[in-house]
Design a protein around this motif. Structure first.
Motif, PDB file in Angstrom:
ATOM      1  N   LEU A   1      90.027  27.391 101.756  1.00  0.00           N
ATOM      2  CA  LEU A   1      91.086  27.175 100.903  1.00  0.00           C
ATOM      3  C   LEU A   1      91.398  28.525 100.380  1.00  0.00           C
ATOM      4  CD1 LEU A   1      90.238  23.830  99.193  1.00  0.00           C
ATOM      5  CD2 LEU A   1      91.601  24.143 101.353  1.00  0.00           C
ATOM      6  N   ILE A   2      90.619  29.401 100.114  1.00  0.00           N
ATOM      7  CA  ILE A   2      91.076  30.810  99.476  1.00  0.00           C
ATOM      8  C   ILE A   2      91.702  31.520 100.405  1.00  0.00           C
ATOM      9  CG2 ILE A   2      90.031  32.731  98.663  1.00  0.00           C
ATOM     10  CD1 ILE A   2      87.878  31.482  96.973  1.00  0.00           C
ATOM     11  N   PHE A   3      91.178  31.716 101.470  1.00  0.00           N
ATOM     12  CA  PHE A   3      91.645  32.382 102.853  1.00  0.00           C
ATOM     13  C   PHE A   3      93.003  31.698 103.408  1.00  0.00           C
ATOM     14  CE2 PHE A   3      87.692  34.759 102.783  1.00  0.00           C
ATOM     15  CZ  PHE A   3      88.249  36.038 102.942  1.00  0.00           C
ATOM     16  N   SER A   4      93.299  30.574 103.222  1.00  0.00           N
ATOM     17  CA  SER A   4      94.572  30.065 103.520  1.00  0.00           C
ATOM     18  C   SER A   4      95.834  30.619 102.629  1.00  0.00           C
ATOM     19  CB  SER A   4      94.372  28.333 103.316  1.00  0.00           C
ATOM     20  OG  SER A   4      94.481  28.273 101.953  1.00  0.00           O
ATOM     21  N   HIS A   5      95.259  30.947 101.617  1.00  0.00           N
ATOM     22  CA  HIS A   5      96.343  31.520 100.662  1.00  0.00           C
ATOM     23  C   HIS A   5      96.847  32.741 101.220  1.00  0.00           C
ATOM     24  CE1 HIS A   5      96.160  27.961  98.068  1.00  0.00           C
ATOM     25  NE2 HIS A   5      95.257  28.299  97.749  1.00  0.00           N
ATOM     26  N   VAL A   6      95.547  33.698 101.656  1.00  0.00           N
ATOM     27  CA  VAL A   6      95.925  34.868 102.283  1.00  0.00           C
ATOM     28  C   VAL A   6      96.658  34.817 103.164  1.00  0.00           C
ATOM     29  CG1 VAL A   6      94.782  37.116 103.263  1.00  0.00           C
ATOM     30  CG2 VAL A   6      93.753  35.682 101.231  1.00  0.00           C
TER      31      VAL A   6
END
Length: 479
Positions: free
Chosen positions: A331-336
Motif C-alpha cells: 500500500l505504501i508503494f501504491s502511493h508512490v
C-alpha cells in the motif's frame, strides 16, 4: 504572496493534521475499537468517497476550475458561484432522497456487512454536508490562500478529533462514535464554511451558468468515479468474500500507509500550480528536475517505511490487528505509483483539448483493479486486495504515460522514473515479506539499515547536484 515552498509546507501541515495525527493515534484506536468497528468505519468512509462523485455531478470540482474564469468578471462572480452552490444543495437533496429509497428497498438487512441503521442514513447525511466543506477548502487553494486553508482545516481537525476521542474513549461508542463525530463536525463546518466565503457568493439560480458548469463537469465524472472505484472496490469485495473484520484490517493497513499518501498529495497540491506557471513560461527543465527528485525521494521514503513498519506495528498496535502488517509495504508503494501518475497526467489536465483522455486512465485502472480484486481476494484475501491496489495504480500511471508521451511538452525521462519505482518497490516488498523468514533478526536489521543508507545516499547525492546546478543533462534525455 506566499512562495510555492510555503504553500507546499502549509498543505503538508494541513494534511498532517487531517491524516498524520490519525496515524499517531492508531495505538489508541486499536485499543478501543474492534476489528468489526474498523470494518464498519471502512465501509462507511469508502461509501462516502465513492458516492460523493455522483452526489453533486462534479459541480464541487467544476466550481474551482471555473472560478479562474469567473474572477475575470468580479461584478458577476457572486451570482455565478451562488448559483452553483445552490445547485449543489438541490442535487444533494434529490440524489440523497433517491439513495435513501434504494437503501430501504435493497439494504435494510445490511449494507456490505454493516447494519443499515444507523449507519446508512449517517452516510447519506455526510454525503450532503461534505461537498460544501471540501469546496471551501478548494476555493482557498484556488485563491492561493494557503494560510486560510490551514486555519479552516485546523479548526475542523480540533473539533472532529475532540468529538472522536470523547465518543470512542469516554463514551465507548465504537464505530458509531467515529462516524457520528465526523457527521457532527461536517454539519457545523457546512455552515461555518459558507459564512467564511460569504463575500464570494449570494443565493441565486442562474440556470445557464449551472448548465454550462454541468457540461464542463460531466466528462470528469467517469474519471473521478473510475479513480474512486479503483481505490475502494477492494473493501466491498473483501467484505463480500470474507467478513467486515478483514475489511477492518485492510482499513488499518491503509491508515498505516497514510504518511506516504499525505506526502504525495501535499506535493501534488503545490506542484500543479508550479507546473502550470512554468509551462506557461516554456520553462520545463526545472519541472523535469523536480519530478525526478520527487520520484527518487518518495521511493526512498517508501523503502524505509516498508522495511521498518512491521517493527513499529509490533511495538505500538494491539496484537489483534497485526494481520495488517503484511500488506502495508504494498500500500505504501501504491502511493508512490500515484505520484508517477500525477507527473505523467499533469499535461492532460493542463491542455483543455486533452482532458477527454483522463477518464481513459482512471476507467482502465478501475476495470483492471476490480477484476484483479475479484480474482486475487478470493484466493489470497488481504494480500490479494493489496496486490490489486498496487497493480491498479501502476496501470493508472502507465496509461497516463501512453496517452501523454507523444505530445507532452515536458520531456520526462520516463524510463528512469519508472525504473526507480520498480527497483525500490521490488526491494521493499521482497525484503520485508521474505527476509524475516530466512534471516536472523540481527542479519535482517543489518540488511535493512544498509538498504536505507544506500538509498538515502543516492537521494542526497542527487539533491546536492541539483542545488549546485551540476546535474548531468544526460539523465533528462527522454527514454
Amino acid at each position: 504572496m506566499a512562495s510555492r515552498k510555503t504553500h507546499f509546507l502549509i498543505y503538508t501541515i494541513t494534511s498532517l493534521l487531517q491524516k498524520g495525527v490519525s496515524f499517531l493515534l492508531l495505538p489508541v484506536y486499536t485499543k478501543f475499537l474492534t476489528q468489526e468497528d474498523y470494518g464498519t468505519v471502512s465501509i462507511s468512509t469508502t461509501s462516502v468517497a465513492l458516492l460523493s462523485v455522483v452526489f453533486t455531478f462534479g459541480l464541487d470540482t467544476a466550481i474551482v476550475r471555473l472560478y479562474f474564469d469567473f474572477r475575470q468578471d468580479p461584478s458577476s462572480i457572486r451570482e455565478k458561484l451562488g448559483s452553483l452552490l445552490v445547485a449543489m444543495q438541490v442535487l444533494g437533496l434529490g440524489i440523497g432522497s433517491v439513495l435513501l429509497v434504494v437503501g430501504l428497498l435493497f439494504f435494510r438487512d445490511g449494507f456490505f456487512g454493516i447494519p443499515f441503521l444507523p449507519f446508512y442514513p449517517m452516510i447519506l447525511l455526510i454525503l450532503f454536508f461534505q461537498p460544501t466543506f471540501s469546496l471551501v477548502q478548494a476555493l482557498f487553494q484556488a485563491m492561493e490562500k494557503s494560510r486560510l486553508f490551514l486555519v479552516f482545516n485546523g479548526l475542523f481537525f480540533v473539533v472532529n478529533l475532540s468529538l472522536t476521542l470523547y465518543s470512542v474513549i469516554v463514551l465507548q461508542m465504537g464505530a458509531f462514535g467515529v462516524i457520528g463525530a465526523q457527521l457532527v463536525s461536517l454539519f457545523v463546518f457546512f455552515f461555518f464554511g459558507l459564512w467564511t466565503i460569504r463575500r464570494l457568493w449570494k443565493p441565486a439560480m442562474n440556470l445557464k451558468i449551472v448548465t454550462e458548469s454541468l457540461r464542463y463537469a460531466a466528462p470528469m465524472i467517469p474519471h473521478s468515479l473510475g479513480g474512486q472505484l479503483a481505490a475502494t472496490a477492494d473493501r466491498y469485495i473483501l467484505s463480500y468474500y470474507f467478513d467486515v473484520r478483514q475489511t477492518g484490517l485492510l482499513h488499518l493497513g491503509y491508515q498505516a500507509s497514510q504518511p506516504m499518501e499525505l506526502l504525495s498529495g501535499s506535493f501534488n497540491r503545490a506542484f500543479i500550480p508550479f507546473f502550470h506557471h512554468k509551462l506557461s513560461e516554456n520553462s520545463v527543465s526545472s519541472i523535469r528536475e523536480i519530478g525526478l527528485f520527487a520520484v527518487l525521494a518518495f521511493s526512498t521514503i517508501a523503502l524505509g517505511g516498508s522495511l521498518f513498519v512491521g517493527d513499529v506495528f509490533t511495538w505500538f498496535i494491539n496484537a489483534k490487528f497485526h494481520g495488517a502488517i503484511m500488506i502495508i509495504p504494498l500500500l505504501i508503494f501504491s502511493h508512490v505509483a500515484t505520484t508517477l501518475y500525477y507527473f505523467f497526467s499533469a499535461i492532460l489536465f493542463y491542455d483543455k483539448q486533452r482532458t477527454r483522455l483522463i477518464p481513459i486512465c482512471t476507467v482502465s485502472s478501475a476495470i483492471i483493479g476490480i477484476g484483479l480484486n475479484f480474482v486475487f481476494v478470493r484466493h489470497w484475501g488481504l494480500w490479494g486486495a493489496a496486490v490489486s491496489q498496487l497493480a491498479s495504480q501502476v496501470v493508472l500511471f502507465l496509461m497516463a504515460f501512453l496517452l501523454s508521451y507523444r505530445f507532452s511538452a515536458v520531456k520526462w525521462n520516463y524510463g528512469l522514473m519508472i525504473a526507480i519505482f520498480v527497483l525500490y518497490a521490488g526491494v521493499g516488498v521482497v525484503v520485508s515479506t521474505f527476509a524475516p523468514t530466512v534471516l536472523s533478526s540481527s542479519a535482517y536489521l543489518a540488511v535493512r539499515l544498509v538498504l536505507c543508507f544506500v538509498s538515502v545516499g543516492i537521494c542526497a547525492g542527487y539533491y546536492f547536484l541539483y542545488i549546485t546546478n551540476t546535474l548531468p543533462k544526460s539523465i533528462f534525455k527522454r527514454s
